[in-house]
Design a protein around this motif. Structure first.
Motif, PDB file in Angstrom:
ATOM      1  N   VAL A  32       0.836  -1.200   0.000  1.00 41.92           N
ATOM      2  CA  VAL A  32       0.000   0.000   0.000  1.00 41.92           C
ATOM      3  C   VAL A  32       0.871   1.251   0.000  1.00 41.92           C
ATOM      4  O   VAL A  32       0.625   2.207  -0.757  1.00 41.92           O
ATOM      5  CB  VAL A  32      -0.951  -0.008   1.223  1.00 41.92           C
ATOM      6  N   ILE A  33       1.904   1.224   0.854  1.00 41.60           N
ATOM      7  CA  ILE A  33       2.793   2.400   0.911  1.00 41.60           C
ATOM      8  C   ILE A  33       3.496   2.618  -0.420  1.00 41.60           C
ATOM      9  O   ILE A  33       3.590   3.742  -0.927  1.00 41.60           O
ATOM     10  CB  ILE A  33       3.818   2.209   2.044  1.00 41.60           C
ATOM     11  N   ILE A  34       3.968   1.517  -1.033  1.00 42.40           N
ATOM     12  CA  ILE A  34       4.649   1.638  -2.333  1.00 42.40           C
ATOM     13  C   ILE A  34       3.685   2.156  -3.399  1.00 42.40           C
ATOM     14  O   ILE A  34       4.035   2.991  -4.244  1.00 42.40           O
ATOM     15  CB  ILE A  34       5.254   0.283  -2.744  1.00 42.40           C
ATOM     16  N   SER A  35       2.437   1.654  -3.342  1.00 35.73           N
ATOM     17  CA  SER A  35       1.444   2.111  -4.323  1.00 35.73           C
ATOM     18  C   SER A  35       1.188   3.601  -4.194  1.00 35.73           C
ATOM     19  O   SER A  35       1.147   4.331  -5.195  1.00 35.73           O
ATOM     20  CB  SER A  35       0.133   1.338  -4.128  1.00 35.73           C
ATOM     21  N   LEU A  36       1.022   4.050  -2.944  1.00 37.92           N
ATOM     22  CA  LEU A  36       0.789   5.483  -2.743  1.00 37.92           C
ATOM     23  C   LEU A  36       1.994   6.302  -3.190  1.00 37.92           C
ATOM     24  O   LEU A  36       1.851   7.349  -3.826  1.00 37.92           O
ATOM     25  CB  LEU A  36       0.493   5.752  -1.257  1.00 37.92           C
ATOM     26  N   ALA A  37       3.192   5.790  -2.849  1.00 43.48           N
ATOM     27  CA  ALA A  37       4.406   6.509  -3.259  1.00 43.48           C
ATOM     28  C   ALA A  37       4.522   6.541  -4.782  1.00 43.48           C
ATOM     29  O   ALA A  37       4.915   7.563  -5.368  1.00 43.48           O
ATOM     30  CB  ALA A  37       5.633   5.842  -2.639  1.00 43.48           C
ATOM     31  N   THR A  38       4.155   5.437  -5.430  1.00 44.60           N
ATOM     32  CA  THR A  38       4.223   5.392  -6.896  1.00 44.60           C
ATOM     33  C   THR A  38       3.245   6.378  -7.516  1.00 44.60           C
ATOM     34  O   THR A  38       3.573   7.074  -8.495  1.00 44.60           O
ATOM     35  CB  THR A  38       3.917   3.964  -7.387  1.00 44.60           C
ATOM     36  N   ILE A  39       2.039   6.446  -6.948  1.00 46.67           N
ATOM     37  CA  ILE A  39       1.049   7.408  -7.453  1.00 46.67           C
ATOM     38  C   ILE A  39       1.581   8.830  -7.299  1.00 46.67           C
ATOM     39  O   ILE A  39       1.491   9.649  -8.223  1.00 46.67           O
ATOM     40  CB  ILE A  39      -0.285   7.245  -6.695  1.00 46.67           C
ATOM     41  N   PHE A  40       2.157   9.099  -6.136  1.00 44.02           N
ATOM     42  CA  PHE A  40       2.696  10.440  -5.901  1.00 44.02           C
ATOM     43  C   PHE A  40       3.814  10.758  -6.885  1.00 44.02           C
ATOM     44  O   PHE A  40       3.844  11.843  -7.479  1.00 44.02           O
ATOM     45  CB  PHE A  40       3.199  10.538  -4.464  1.00 44.02           C
ATOM     46  N   VAL A  41       4.726   9.805  -7.074  1.00 49.05           N
ATOM     47  CA  VAL A  41       5.854  10.043  -7.984  1.00 49.05           C
ATOM     48  C   VAL A  41       5.357  10.248  -9.409  1.00 49.05           C
ATOM     49  O   VAL A  41       5.828  11.146 -10.138  1.00 49.05           O
ATOM     50  CB  VAL A  41       6.837   8.850  -7.925  1.00 49.05           C
ATOM     51  N   TYR A  42       4.367   9.453  -9.812  1.00 46.60           N
ATOM     52  CA  TYR A  42       3.843   9.599 -11.179  1.00 46.60           C
ATOM     53  C   TYR A  42       3.178  10.964 -11.371  1.00 46.60           C
ATOM     54  O   TYR A  42       3.427  11.659 -12.373  1.00 46.60           O
ATOM     55  CB  TYR A  42       2.836   8.488 -11.464  1.00 46.60           C
ATOM     56  N   LEU A  43       2.353  11.357 -10.392  1.00 47.31           N
ATOM     57  CA  LEU A  43       1.712  12.667 -10.492  1.00 47.31           C
ATOM     58  C   LEU A  43       2.762  13.773 -10.519  1.00 47.31           C
ATOM     59  O   LEU A  43       2.674  14.714 -11.312  1.00 47.31           O
ATOM     60  CB  LEU A  43       0.763  12.876  -9.303  1.00 47.31           C
ATOM     61  N   PHE A  44       3.754  13.638  -9.658  1.00 48.74           N
ATOM     62  CA  PHE A  44       4.795  14.659  -9.586  1.00 48.74           C
ATOM     63  C   PHE A  44       5.577  14.741 -10.902  1.00 48.74           C
ATOM     64  O   PHE A  44       5.910  15.832 -11.375  1.00 48.74           O
ATOM     65  CB  PHE A  44       5.737  14.341  -8.425  1.00 48.74           C
ATOM     66  N   SER A  45       5.840  13.579 -11.507  1.00 48.21           N
ATOM     67  CA  SER A  45       6.596  13.590 -12.771  1.00 48.21           C
ATOM     68  C   SER A  45       5.805  14.247 -13.895  1.00 48.21           C
ATOM     69  O   SER A  45       6.376  14.872 -14.795  1.00 48.21           O
ATOM     70  CB  SER A  45       6.972  12.155 -13.170  1.00 48.21           C
ATOM     71  N   GLU A  46       4.479  14.102 -13.865  1.00 41.54           N
ATOM     72  CA  GLU A  46       3.662  14.734 -14.901  1.00 41.54           C
ATOM     73  C   GLU A  46       3.532  16.238 -14.678  1.00 41.54           C
ATOM     74  O   GLU A  46       3.319  17.002 -15.612  1.00 41.54           O
ATOM     75  CB  GLU A  46       2.265  14.104 -14.915  1.00 41.54           C
ATOM     76  N   VAL A  47       3.654  16.649 -13.423  1.00 43.16           N
ATOM     77  CA  VAL A  47       3.443  18.055 -13.079  1.00 43.16           C
ATOM     78  C   VAL A  47       4.723  18.878 -13.205  1.00 43.16           C
ATOM     79  O   VAL A  47       4.681  20.058 -13.570  1.00 43.16           O
ATOM     80  CB  VAL A  47       2.885  18.142 -11.640  1.00 43.16           C
ATOM     81  N   THR A  48       5.860  18.244 -12.950  1.00 41.99           N
ATOM     82  CA  THR A  48       7.132  18.978 -12.909  1.00 41.99           C
ATOM     83  C   THR A  48       7.403  19.824 -14.156  1.00 41.99           C
ATOM     84  O   THR A  48       7.846  20.978 -14.031  1.00 41.99           O
ATOM     85  CB  THR A  48       8.294  17.984 -12.691  1.00 41.99           C
ATOM     86  N   PRO A  49       7.134  19.331 -15.381  1.00 40.62           N
ATOM     87  CA  PRO A  49       7.427  20.165 -16.558  1.00 40.62           C
ATOM     88  C   PRO A  49       6.700  21.502 -16.581  1.00 40.62           C
ATOM     89  O   PRO A  49       7.140  22.435 -17.271  1.00 40.62           O
ATOM     90  CB  PRO A  49       6.985  19.276 -17.726  1.00 40.62           C
ATOM     91  N   LEU A  50       5.595  21.602 -15.822  1.00 37.91           N
ATOM     92  CA  LEU A  50       4.860  22.867 -15.818  1.00 37.91           C
ATOM     93  C   LEU A  50       5.703  24.018 -15.291  1.00 37.91           C
ATOM     94  O   LEU A  50       5.517  25.168 -15.687  1.00 37.91           O
ATOM     95  CB  LEU A  50       3.604  22.745 -14.948  1.00 37.91           C
ATOM     96  N   PHE A  51       6.622  23.696 -14.386  1.00 35.64           N
ATOM     97  CA  PHE A  51       7.356  24.757 -13.705  1.00 35.64           C
ATOM     98  C   PHE A  51       8.801  24.874 -14.181  1.00 35.64           C
ATOM     99  O   PHE A  51       9.609  25.555 -13.549  1.00 35.64           O
ATOM    100  CB  PHE A  51       7.305  24.502 -12.195  1.00 35.64           C
ATOM    101  N   THR A  52       9.114  24.181 -15.262  1.00 34.13           N
ATOM    102  CA  THR A  52      10.441  24.362 -15.849  1.00 34.13           C
ATOM    103  C   THR A  52      10.406  25.590 -16.748  1.00 34.13           C
ATOM    104  O   THR A  52       9.394  25.892 -17.381  1.00 34.13           O
ATOM    105  CB  THR A  52      10.866  23.136 -16.655  1.00 34.13           C
TER     106      THR A  52
END
Length: 748
Positions: A32-52
């Motif tokens: 469960v923890i890995i799944s939540l962390a994976t969701i967070f990392v995936y969302l973060f990776s999709e969002v990061t280009p917005l602020f470059t």
């Protein structure tokens, strides 16, 4: 009794089962923890280009294509970066490869002998219009176009020049005076040309063309009007695509607005100072996409955005909207993006800058040359740029600037959008026009999320907690065995069904029986208390004893049904007596907006979905309070209610708090009910009679129409990340408070 060997074998088997169960639980927990962390990392990776930020590659430099000592007036590139065009002061249009500078085609315009180009202007980049002002009081309007073909499956771009107003120069001034300044625009009512001759005469000519349906010949109708003579030295002129507004910058640093909607009544409406204390004043003016916003470049390197805003007297005035980081040198050229509200700027200190209007971002200012940069150009896809800093050289570079419209200010602060009277919070991600300015404020969505959750909890929390108290503490075990599973089964009801019923049945019903809703809220508690008094004070004891303890709730069922029936039946009469026959219209007359699908409907429907969650957890927490505590309290003489308030609720408070927070989290993330039971209007208010749009509903509505990798697409991921983080923070705070409550009351 098994023997020693059997007991040993059983202990070994039990140890294996314990270890297996422990391993399985641990693995699931870690999963469960890995799944939540994976969701967070995936969302973060999709969002990061917005602020470059933007990236500009080092340009390659080559000899100016078709170099012939003529001055370069304009540079432009077609969308595939296969062909660029150079407009020169001797009347040539030279098409070349931007990568190598190789000349592809040269078009020599039909400018009469002895006549010189004295001014030049372009329309909005998308139109491809350009106008040469000539020394004999005429002008030549051209349009650069690119035909795409695919011979042998290879894309081939063929440039050409067309003449919308004819191949020969057209007269725009009454006298044969040189055209000192010129503005052109391909508008919705024809082609507009505004010229200023060296004697200060300002002329507005409008051409409307119509093709003969048999011969295909273009028939032009010209209307020419003389505008009020300016009392200032013009540095730059712009006319918008509506052909109603003329904006002029002067060398004193002022901006002037002329209303030319009725050319015969054209007048100077407004003049404002935009660059102060610097010789040279306004050095460059340019419209952004849509020709609403004006970017003003000054001799001091300042960059400001202006557009027309209606004042209190309904008069349109030039208003400064925002400013950008200044350049080290005087602004020499501004080139707007083709499809967004961004622009590239050059200055006389050799810098090139990238800016974006809506987000008020200065993405980059880089020094590209030791000499003044005269002209810059952006490709339509914003992935390449051209500039020149001398008559004989040209520079070409690649660039990346995918998400300039996003900034913290654009997401969370008020933004002054084009066409608005003031800065506002607005979510409007798309429109039918190409000139649309996307509005990505998260405030309406966040407020909508909190609004929906607030009204849902306002409806669900009292019912669920009070129901849990009664069920766990006062209800007979037999009745509890029916009520508790029944309420918990309600949680399995699909929310899409609840949303469907709320949107198609409850919303019209509530609208047609508004007095009934308020009558129930007022009458229900009152009549229930009245029934309690009647039952305990008036009812004969022999009749009261026929109802076993814990079954009293059954006698309230007829009361509840009766109150509901009376409220609905009396609703029309209440409306006639108190609200002039229509309570909804009465609200409107009082200035209270009313939507059929509103927060009241959402609160009831989503509250119905949240009640089982809160009820089940709170009921378990209350029921599991150690019996020795309650029995001790009762033994000391406390009444059941005193025991409930003083002992049970305090001991069960961590569990009740957890139930409320989990219910709140469920309400915040709920999608289908909000989607179907509200108008999905992203408004910023807590009016219970208006709808809202939540973060989760917005993702569901717009994800299907967002282009993958685009700003809109990534902003929806950002909305999901905000929702994820808000829920995470909320639950963390709730868990901390719950642990503190548990430690505090564990000693009871």
């Amino acid at each position: 009794m098994p023997g020693p060997e059997a007991r040993k074998r059983l202990r070994r088997w039990r140890r294996i089962k314990d270890m297996s169960a422990k391993g399985f639980v641990a693995t699931a927990g870690v999963g469960v923890i890995i799944s939540l962390a994976t969701i967070f990392v995936y969302l973060f990776s999709e969002v990061t280009p917005l602020f470059t930020g933007a990236d500009m590659e080092e340009p390659v430099q080559y000899e100016m294509p078709g170099f012939d000592q003529a001055e370069t007036l304009y540079l432009v590139t077609e969308r595939y970066n296969a062909v660029s065009a150079r407009f020169t002061s001797d009347g040539q249009v030279i098409f070349f490869s931007p990568e190598s500078g190789e000349v592809v085609k040269t078009v020599m315009l039909d400018i009469p002998l002895g006549v010189e180009v004295t001014s030049f202007a372009t329309g909005e980049p998308r139109s491809g219009f350009a106008a040469f002002g000539l020394s004999d009081g005429t002008a030549l309007v051209v349009k650069h176009e690119y035909e795409i073909s695919y011979p042998d499956d290879q894309r081939q771009v063929s440039p050409k020049v067309s003449f919308p107003l004819g191949e020969e120069p057209i007269r725009v001034a009454e006298e044969r005076m040189p055209v000192r300044n010129i503005a052109v625009q391909d508008g919705r009512r024809g082609v507009g040309l505004v010229t200023e001759t060296t004697d200060g005469t300002l002329t507005y000519a409008r051409y409307e063309g119509e093709r003969h349906f048999m011969t295909g010949e273009l028939e032009l109708t010209r209307s020419i009007h003389r505008l009020p003579t300016p009392e200032f030295e013009i540095s730059r002129m712009l006319v918008d695509i509506t052909l109603r507004n003329l904006v002029i910058g002067d060398t004193e640093g002022n901006l002037h607005y002329y209303n030319i909607h009725r050319p015969e009544q054209a007048r100077l409406v407004d003049s404002v100072s935009v660059v102060e204390g610097v010789e040279g004043g306004v050095t460059e003016l340019e419209y952004l996409l849509g020709t609403v916003s004006i970017i003003v470049g000054g001799a001091d390197g300042s960059l400001t955005q202006w557009f027309l805003v209606r004042d209190d007297e309904n008069q349109r005035r030039l208003t400064e909207i925002r400013s950008f980081d200044s350049h080290p040198g005087a602004i020499t050229h501004i080139f707007p993006e083709h499809a967004r509200k961004g622009f590239m700027v050059a200055d006389d200190a050799g810098h090139v800058g990238l800016h974006y209007a809506t987000s008020a971002r200065t993405l980059k200012i880089e020094k590209k040359s030791d000499k003044p940069i005269n002209r810059v150009s952006l490709s339509p896809r914003n992935n390449a740029y051209l500039f020149t800093d001398s008559p004989d050289t040209l520079s070409f570079g690649r660039m990346s600037n995918p998400h300039p419209e996003i900034s913290f200010n654009a997401l969370w602060n008020r933004v002054w959008y084009e066409g608005r009277d003031r800065p506002e919070y607005v979510w409007q991600s798309s429109s039918a026009t190409d000139e649309f300015e996307p509005k990505f404020s998260f405030v309406p969505l966040s407020v909508g999320t909190l609004k929906a959750a607030f009204y849902a909890m306002l409806f669900a929390m009292p019912l669920a907690i009070m129901g849990a108290i009664y069920s766990a503490y006062f209800m007979t075990p037999k009745l509890r065995g029916v009520v508790k599973p029944t309420i918990e089964v309600m949680e399995a009801l699909p929310t899409v069904i609840l949303g469907f019923l709320a949107g198609l049945w409850m919303a019209p019903f509530v609208e047609n029986h508004l007095p009934a809703v308020f009558s129930i809220l007022i009458l229900m508690p009152f009549l229930m208390l009245l029934m309690a008094v009647f039952w305990t004070r008036i009812m004969p004891a022999e009749l009261r004893d026929k109802v076993p303890p814990g079954w009293e709730v059954v006698i309230l069922i007829p009361v509840v049904l009766f109150v509901g029936w009376v409220s609905v039946q009396s609703s029309p009469w209440i409306e006639l007596a108190l609200f002039d026959g229509d309570m909804r219209q009465w609200f409107t007359n009082q200035g209270i907006a009313y939507d059929q699908r509103n927060a009241l409907v959402v609160g009831m429907a989503m509250g119905f979905a949240v009640i089982p969650t809160i009820f089940s957890i709170a009921e378990d927490a209350i029921f599991n309070v150690p019996k020795h505590l309650t029995q001790g309290s009762l033994a000391l003489g406390a009444t059941p209610w005193q025991t409930m308030v003083g002992v049970v609720l305090l001991t069960a408070s961590p569990g009740i708090f957890s139930a409320v927070m989990i219910g709140f989290g469920r309400a915040v993330g709920e999608t289908m009910i909000v989607l179907m039971a509200t108008g999905n209007s992203p408004v910023v208010n807590f009016n219970i009679f208006e709808g809202m749009r939540t973060l989760s509903a917005n993702i569901a509505v717009e994800m299907g129409e967002a282009a993958r990798g685009g700003s809109h697409y990534r902003i929806l991921f950002l909305a999901a990340l905000v929702l994820f983080m808000a829920t995470f923070v909320l639950n963390t705070i709730a868990e901390i408070i719950r642990q503190r409550l548990r430690r505090k009351y564990s000693s009871l």
